[in-house]
Scaffold this motif. Structure first.
Motif, PDB file in Angstrom:
ATOM      1  N   GLU A  34       6.703  -0.734  -1.048  1.00 47.46           N
ATOM      2  CA  GLU A  34       7.784   0.239  -0.871  1.00 47.46           C
ATOM      3  C   GLU A  34       7.355   1.362   0.061  1.00 47.46           C
ATOM      4  O   GLU A  34       8.125   1.789   0.933  1.00 47.46           O
ATOM      5  CB  GLU A  34       8.206   0.827  -2.215  1.00 47.46           C
ATOM      6  N   GLU A  35       6.129   1.853  -0.109  1.00 48.79           N
ATOM      7  CA  GLU A  35       5.671   2.950   0.743  1.00 48.79           C
ATOM      8  C   GLU A  35       5.626   2.524   2.213  1.00 48.79           C
ATOM      9  O   GLU A  35       6.031   3.283   3.103  1.00 48.79           O
ATOM     10  CB  GLU A  35       4.291   3.406   0.274  1.00 48.79           C
ATOM     11  N   ALA A  36       5.132   1.312   2.462  1.00 47.92           N
ATOM     12  CA  ALA A  36       5.057   0.823   3.837  1.00 47.92           C
ATOM     13  C   ALA A  36       6.456   0.606   4.422  1.00 47.92           C
ATOM     14  O   ALA A  36       6.714   0.910   5.596  1.00 47.92           O
ATOM     15  CB  ALA A  36       4.250  -0.467   3.887  1.00 47.92           C
ATOM     16  N   ALA A  37       7.366   0.070   3.599  1.00 46.83           N
ATOM     17  CA  ALA A  37       8.744  -0.128   4.062  1.00 46.83           C
ATOM     18  C   ALA A  37       9.397   1.208   4.394  1.00 46.83           C
ATOM     19  O   ALA A  37      10.090   1.344   5.417  1.00 46.83           O
ATOM     20  CB  ALA A  37       9.551  -0.873   3.004  1.00 46.83           C
ATOM     21  N   ALA A  38       9.182   2.203   3.546  1.00 43.13           N
ATOM     22  CA  ALA A  38       9.757   3.524   3.789  1.00 43.13           C
ATOM     23  C   ALA A  38       9.221   4.118   5.088  1.00 43.13           C
ATOM     24  O   ALA A  38       9.972   4.731   5.871  1.00 43.13           O
ATOM     25  CB  ALA A  38       9.446   4.448   2.613  1.00 43.13           C
ATOM     26  N   GLU A  39       7.924   3.944   5.354  1.00 37.36           N
ATOM     27  CA  GLU A  39       7.345   4.432   6.605  1.00 37.36           C
ATOM     28  C   GLU A  39       7.966   3.726   7.803  1.00 37.36           C
ATOM     29  O   GLU A  39       8.246   4.350   8.838  1.00 37.36           O
ATOM     30  CB  GLU A  39       5.832   4.225   6.604  1.00 37.36           C
ATOM     31  N   ALA A  40       8.164   2.423   7.684  1.00 36.45           N
ATOM     32  CA  ALA A  40       8.749   1.666   8.796  1.00 36.45           C
ATOM     33  C   ALA A  40      10.154   2.158   9.115  1.00 36.45           C
ATOM     34  O   ALA A  40      10.513   2.339  10.290  1.00 36.45           O
ATOM     35  CB  ALA A  40       8.760   0.179   8.460  1.00 36.45           C
ATOM     36  N   ALA A  65       6.149  -2.385   9.016  1.00 35.39           N
ATOM     37  CA  ALA A  65       5.753  -2.147   7.631  1.00 35.39           C
ATOM     38  C   ALA A  65       4.428  -2.829   7.315  1.00 35.39           C
ATOM     39  O   ALA A  65       3.595  -2.293   6.573  1.00 35.39           O
ATOM     40  CB  ALA A  65       6.849  -2.638   6.685  1.00 35.39           C
ATOM     41  N   ASN A  66       4.232  -4.033   7.882  1.00 41.57           N
ATOM     42  CA  ASN A  66       2.972  -4.745   7.675  1.00 41.57           C
ATOM     43  C   ASN A  66       1.798  -3.938   8.246  1.00 41.57           C
ATOM     44  O   ASN A  66       0.743  -3.802   7.612  1.00 41.57           O
ATOM     45  CB  ASN A  66       3.041  -6.115   8.342  1.00 41.57           C
ATOM     46  N   HIS A  67       1.975  -3.374   9.457  1.00 42.08           N
ATOM     47  CA  HIS A  67       0.956  -2.507  10.053  1.00 42.08           C
ATOM     48  C   HIS A  67       0.637  -1.335   9.124  1.00 42.08           C
ATOM     49  O   HIS A  67      -0.535  -0.997   8.903  1.00 42.08           O
ATOM     50  CB  HIS A  67       1.452  -1.943  11.393  1.00 42.08           C
ATOM     51  N   ALA A  69       1.105  -1.051   5.918  1.00 43.75           N
ATOM     52  CA  ALA A  69       0.431  -1.482   4.692  1.00 43.75           C
ATOM     53  C   ALA A  69      -1.060  -1.713   4.951  1.00 43.75           C
ATOM     54  O   ALA A  69      -1.924  -1.300   4.158  1.00 43.75           O
ATOM     55  CB  ALA A  69       1.082  -2.752   4.158  1.00 43.75           C
ATOM     56  N   ILE A  70      -1.377  -2.369   6.061  1.00 43.72           N
ATOM     57  CA  ILE A  70      -2.777  -2.618   6.419  1.00 43.72           C
ATOM     58  C   ILE A  70      -3.511  -1.298   6.645  1.00 43.72           C
ATOM     59  O   ILE A  70      -4.647  -1.107   6.185  1.00 43.72           O
ATOM     60  CB  ILE A  70      -2.859  -3.512   7.666  1.00 43.72           C
ATOM     61  N   ASP A  71      -2.849  -0.354   7.320  1.00 44.69           N
ATOM     62  CA  ASP A  71      -3.471   0.954   7.556  1.00 44.69           C
ATOM     63  C   ASP A  71      -3.799   1.645   6.242  1.00 44.69           C
ATOM     64  O   ASP A  71      -4.879   2.250   6.096  1.00 44.69           O
ATOM     65  CB  ASP A  71      -2.533   1.843   8.381  1.00 44.69           C
ATOM     66  N   ARG A  72      -2.867   1.566   5.283  1.00 40.32           N
ATOM     67  CA  ARG A  72      -3.108   2.211   3.989  1.00 40.32           C
ATOM     68  C   ARG A  72      -4.289   1.564   3.266  1.00 40.32           C
ATOM     69  O   ARG A  72      -5.127   2.248   2.676  1.00 40.32           O
ATOM     70  CB  ARG A  72      -1.854   2.121   3.115  1.00 40.32           C
ATOM     71  N   ILE A  73      -4.354   0.249   3.302  1.00 44.64           N
ATOM     72  CA  ILE A  73      -5.447  -0.457   2.634  1.00 44.64           C
ATOM     73  C   ILE A  73      -6.783  -0.081   3.267  1.00 44.64           C
ATOM     74  O   ILE A  73      -7.770   0.185   2.574  1.00 44.64           O
ATOM     75  CB  ILE A  73      -5.215  -1.979   2.703  1.00 44.64           C
ATOM     76  N   ARG A  74      -6.818  -0.022   4.580  1.00 40.61           N
ATOM     77  CA  ARG A  74      -8.062   0.320   5.270  1.00 40.61           C
ATOM     78  C   ARG A  74      -8.480   1.754   4.983  1.00 40.61           C
ATOM     79  O   ARG A  74      -9.671   2.054   4.821  1.00 40.61           O
ATOM     80  CB  ARG A  74      -7.895   0.104   6.778  1.00 40.61           C
ATOM     81  N   ARG A  75      -7.482   2.658   4.933  1.00 31.55           N
ATOM     82  CA  ARG A  75      -7.810   4.058   4.654  1.00 31.55           C
ATOM     83  C   ARG A  75      -8.387   4.212   3.256  1.00 31.55           C
ATOM     84  O   ARG A  75      -9.312   4.993   3.034  1.00 31.55           O
ATOM     85  CB  ARG A  75      -6.568   4.945   4.805  1.00 31.55           C
ATOM     86  N   GLU A  76      -7.801   3.501   2.310  1.00 37.17           N
ATOM     87  CA  GLU A  76      -8.284   3.622   0.939  1.00 37.17           C
ATOM     88  C   GLU A  76      -9.682   3.032   0.788  1.00 37.17           C
ATOM     89  O   GLU A  76     -10.512   3.557   0.047  1.00 37.17           O
ATOM     90  CB  GLU A  76      -7.318   2.934  -0.027  1.00 37.17           C
ATOM     91  N   GLY A  77      -9.921   1.909   1.483  1.00 41.28           N
ATOM     92  CA  GLY A  77     -11.246   1.309   1.456  1.00 41.28           C
ATOM     93  C   GLY A  77     -11.712   0.887   0.074  1.00 41.28           C
ATOM     94  O   GLY A  77     -12.907   0.809  -0.191  1.00 41.28           O
ATOM     95  N   LYS A  78     -10.775   0.606  -0.814  1.00 39.96           N
ATOM     96  CA  LYS A  78     -11.133   0.278  -2.191  1.00 39.96           C
ATOM     97  C   LYS A  78     -10.847  -1.164  -2.550  1.00 39.96           C
ATOM     98  O   LYS A  78     -11.417  -1.692  -3.500  1.00 39.96           O
ATOM     99  CB  LYS A  78     -10.354   1.169  -3.167  1.00 39.96           C
ATOM    100  N   HIS A  90      -1.157 -12.097  10.241  1.00 43.95           N
ATOM    101  CA  HIS A  90      -0.939 -11.964  11.681  1.00 43.95           C
ATOM    102  C   HIS A  90       0.295 -11.113  11.934  1.00 43.95           C
ATOM    103  O   HIS A  90       1.342 -11.324  11.347  1.00 43.95           O
ATOM    104  CB  HIS A  90      -0.740 -13.346  12.325  1.00 43.95           C
ATOM    105  N   ASP A  91       0.139 -10.131  12.803  1.00 45.93           N
ATOM    106  CA  ASP A  91       1.256  -9.245  13.099  1.00 45.93           C
ATOM    107  C   ASP A  91       2.384  -9.975  13.818  1.00 45.93           C
ATOM    108  O   ASP A  91       3.517  -9.522  13.807  1.00 45.93           O
ATOM    109  CB  ASP A  91       0.774  -8.082  13.973  1.00 45.93           C
TER     110      ASP A  91
END
Length: 411
Positions: A34-40, A65-67, A69-78, A90-91
């Motif tokens: 949802e967060e990624a969709a809202a950003e898109a 939105a896929n971009h 989501a990936i950015d959020r995952i990378r930022r969290e690094g968890k 694949h984008d």
């Protein structure tokens, strides 16, 4: 509204659930989706007016939105596992087949309607995720504060994450326990399309009614013997059949009594009547009908009459009496009073409506019903005050136009 604004609005209505479902399947995290969709969508609002709308808005939104989501995952690094999955995504993936989209949406709706979630939270979450309704629209559907809706959605998503609720259609033996919540959500999604509550949307949202009908057909394929599934489908079809006659060319709501019945969709009515007859046969065999089956039967009576004067109000009232025993809600009591007015007069109906004030004071239809009954009783001043309140509370532009005109006719 500009052409690009219309594209953005239309994309939000039609693509929100698809984007959320696709990202939930891909990353297994509803909150992230949802967060990624809202950003898109936020980026679309910012860029499209300047750059122009893309040729395929849905694909653009999914990729963006896929971009995110990936950015959020990378930022969290968890989340190492999800990081690996994100790296494999694949984008430039081609659009997914329509059947997969249907399956994803079905998975999403069953995930949101998991019995581990509180009933009100299930409804609010699914309306947000699947229906793409805003928090204010959901609040109006429940007649509650927006803050309460927001809290319900937050709690539901936290529960899904903590309990690791799977993103899938449940097994056959689990379906009966889950289906009632799914049907409640689909009915609310349909209602928002049938008479949109927001002032900034079309008065009738064909995208929502069509999606609710489509998903209900899928549920019926899974549970062909479930009476309430058949009842809800029949109810939707019979209401949808009247859509071409519900709003005038001037943008004003046309009440049932004034609709051009020749404009109703005969094919949908025939299908709806067939489902109602099927359920009536089951009732004759001793299977008690549920809420949606009774509502469908009421609508079958209305759509059987060639003219409003031919309506069998005695049958309508008898069905409402049956419905009150199954669903003793104030909204059902309000609708029952409309049938009472046709049989016993507006004075009797008004007394029944006035008894609902404590529970329906914030509901525009309560005041609109009172206004009409008072008008029929010749109590113009009180009718005008009730119309004033109904207009104040109503959000649907076509309904406001109708109520305003009726108020002006009081002189």
């Amino acid at each position: 509204m500009s052409d690009v604004d219309e594209v953005i609005t239309r994309a939000h209505r039609t693509e929100w659930a698809r984007v959320v479902a696709t990202l939930t399947r891909r990353f297994g995290d509803l909150d992230l989706a949802e967060e990624a969709a809202a950003e898109a969508f936020a980026i679309a609002v910012e860029r499209w007016p300047a750059d122009g709308a893309p040729p395929n808005p849905g694909a653009w939104l999914t990729t963006t939105a896929n971009h995110k989501a990936i950015d959020r995952i990378r930022r969290e690094g968890k989340r190492a596992e999800k990081q690996q999955e994100a790296g494999m995504a694949h984008d430039d993936d081609p659009p997914e087949p329509h059947g997969v989209i249907e399956d994803d949406r079905l998975r999403l709706i069953f995930t949101c309607c998991h019995p581990a979630l509180a009933a009100q939270s299930r409804l609010a979450l699914t309306l947000r995720m699947v229906g793409g309704l805003s928090v204010p629209e959901i609040a109006r559907a429940f007649l509650v504060a927006e803050s309460a809706v927001g809290q319900r959605i937050t709690r539901a998503k936290a529960k899904i994450k903590a309990a690791r609720i799977p993103y899938r259609v449940p097994s056959a033996e689990d379906l009966p326990a889950r289906v009632s919540g799914v049907l409640a959500v689909l009915f609310l999604v349909f209602n928002e399309g049938y008479l949109a509550t927001g002032p900034d949307t079309d008065p009738v949202r064909r995208d929502l009614t069509a999606e609710a009908i489509r998903l209900t057909r899928l549920i019926r394929a899974l549970l062909p013997d479930d009476g309430e599934v058949a009842g809800l489908l029949a109810l939707m079809l019979l209401i949808e059949a009247r859509r071409p006659a519900r709003v005038s060319t001037g943008g004003e709501l046309v009440p049932l009594a004034e609709q051009d019945r020749g404009a109703w969709d005969a094919t949908l009515i025939a299908e709806g009547h067939g489902l109602v007859r099927e359920r009536l046969a089951a009732a004759a065999a001793g299977v008690a009908p549920g809420r949606y089956q009774i509502l469908a039967a009421i609508n079958a009576v209305h759509t059987s009459a060639r003219d409003i004067r031919d309506t069998d109000w005695s049958q309508v009232l008898a069905l409402y009496d049956q419905l009150v025993r199954v669903d003793p809600s104030p909204v059902v009591a309000l609708n029952r009073a409309i049938a009472v007015a046709e049989l016993d007069g507006p004075d009797v109906a008004l007394a029944a409506v006035d008894r609902l004030e404590d529970r329906l004071a914030g509901y525009h239809a309560y005041h609109a019903t009172r206004a009409d009954l008072l008008r029929r009783l010749g109590r113009g001043g009180q009718s005008r005050a009730a119309y004033d309140k109904a207009v104040e509370l109503a959000g649907n532009t076509a309904e406001i136009a109708y109520l305003t005109r009726r108020r002006g006719q009081l002189g």
